[in-house]
Design a protein around this motif. Sequence first.
Motif: not given
Lengths: 341, 341
Positions: A95-97, A128, A130, A151, B26-28, B31-35, B46, B48, B50-51
Amino acid sequence: MQPPAAGEFGLIESLRALIELRQTPPAVPGSPHSLLVGIGDDCAVWRCGDTTQLATTDTMVEGVHFQRETTSWRDLGWKALAVNLSDIAAMGGLPDYALVTLGLPPGTNSEGLLELYQGLQDCALEFRVELAGGDVVAAGQLFITVALMGRAGNDSPFPNNVLLRSAAAPGDAIAVTGAVGASAAGLRLLQQDPMASGPTALLDAHRRPQPRLALGRLALSAGVRCGMDVSDGLAGDLQKVCTASGLSAEVHLGDLPVAAIVREQFPEGWAQLGLAGGEDYELLLVAPAEVLAAVAERSGIPLTVIGAMAAGSPGRVTVRDARGDPLELERMGWDHLDGGL
Amino acid sequence: MQPPAAGEFGLIESLRALIELRQTPPAVPGSPHSLLVGIGDDCAVWRCGDTTQLATTDTMVEGVHFQRETTSWRDLGWKALAVNLSDIAAMGGLPDYALVTLGLPPGTNSEGLLELYQGLQDCALEFRVELAGGDVVAAGQLFITVALMGRAGNDSPFPNNVLLRSAAAPGDAIAVTGAVGASAAGLRLLQQDPMASGPTALLDAHRRPQPRLALGRLALSAGVRCGMDVSDGLAGDLQKVCTASGLSAEVHLGDLPVAAIVREQFPEGWAQLGLAGGEDYELLLVAPAEVLAAVAERSGIPLTVIGAMAAGSPGRVTVRDARGDPLELERMGWDHLDGGL
């Protein structure tokens, strides 16, 4: 807390048929996005660049999915997010957001709301996630909708990077994590006495369900391909796996992991609680027996084989008692079980 | 249709403060994710891979956001998705996938529901969105929640790939697309006579708002950095830009693009409809005048400069009449305008 009425399933089926008929092409020609799984599994799944994205949404309505008398504000916040996390767990995802929508009746007390957000944050921190936004609207009755984005938990290409309801094969063993029936048992105790203080294990199962995120990822990495979460009741949810996979299932009532405390408290009703109680938020995993054994060995959470998948009679779930006779599930309030969705 | 009560803004502010205080990492780890943008803009944003991902959610509740007497099932479906698309447009983004939650009172007629889905599909096809899943729940009153996922419309790194409320600069010109007040005027006509058949332009503005997706992307590519959509009313929404950017704004009432037909039908009320009517789903764009001129030249949609941003008095919006005197906005039912959120 109540199993959804047959009419709800029928409506979802009608709408799904309409939508599938008119399925649109990917959003933009040449788009890197494409929908892999739409309506009919625990999450929507699509590609985004080199990742597989998941999204799900679940709603809790006062008087339908919870009663204020038996659910504290803080537990409500936890649960609203946890039930969505369980959908991500059911895909073996991360999970992410989350986006949170609150429908608030006039005069909702703001201290209660802050407690609700505290419960959301308890759960978000634990797993974890957000809280990234949402909406607050006036409404005639309290409701809370969470939309959760996540994801795939491994890097394999689809379909091997998510658990699918449609991926069961004839001969696969059917296993369930943890125990079933405890949440529904806890709810019954709370309905009898909202101030009930024990047995804590049952009350906690109802109030603070623990989504099986780590186990979902572990199962996927061990080679399990078929799974879903148990939210509406084991038998009904297993039926969805059967329908999606075009198979039938046999379950042995004696193998059901129903806790001793549930059997003690409900000597007459434990089987129904275990098969159809709902809100367990455990995972159903369907795979060759040796794959499930490998998962059980690596997991700290009990994994119990309860039956097997078979070819033919798509969508049929048969539950057999100790003598091998099929139970009459209709008499347990699940008259849609034999009729297909 | 109604501007949100001041209490709703206050509640959102309290909840935002609580959430910002406890913002999670960030979730993990790794992680490649960030708000990038959380609560307080039109979408959550956020990374994800390269998008740059976008997500938003909006809800329509019967008796609060719409009345069945003045909104057909099909228009309700269109509008529930269109208002979310407008949030994506407000970021200059591209929409991808939608999750739809329906709260249904007992006895909801299924033909109406199928029409509602037809309206959703009309809008989804028009703007190339896929309906990817959702939830159907029993509820005491009809509501529809859409969660919409999309992505940034250009490939620049953040913050240059989305329009932000916080990106206005002193001296920037303020422009609005299309016209304002038409939707609120259409609603008033429908409230007077639900069977009203004209003027069509006003009724359509209310029934079938057109999210400005193409224009949002055009603005971004032309160099506009600040924008939002006009959903709650021009003056109140502009105030949100002021607050987010730490600036004030001056608007000239005489420059407001209020259609001649609105002025004719509401000779006394057109200014209030234009400033505070709500549900316009136009875009507010804030940028140097020459950048806005370039957008106007390349767009087929009118873009009208209505004022300018200034340093100081963060969050203050002043609307001046033809003589240059400030209007008393409090008397127009917007008493929270001068007081900050």
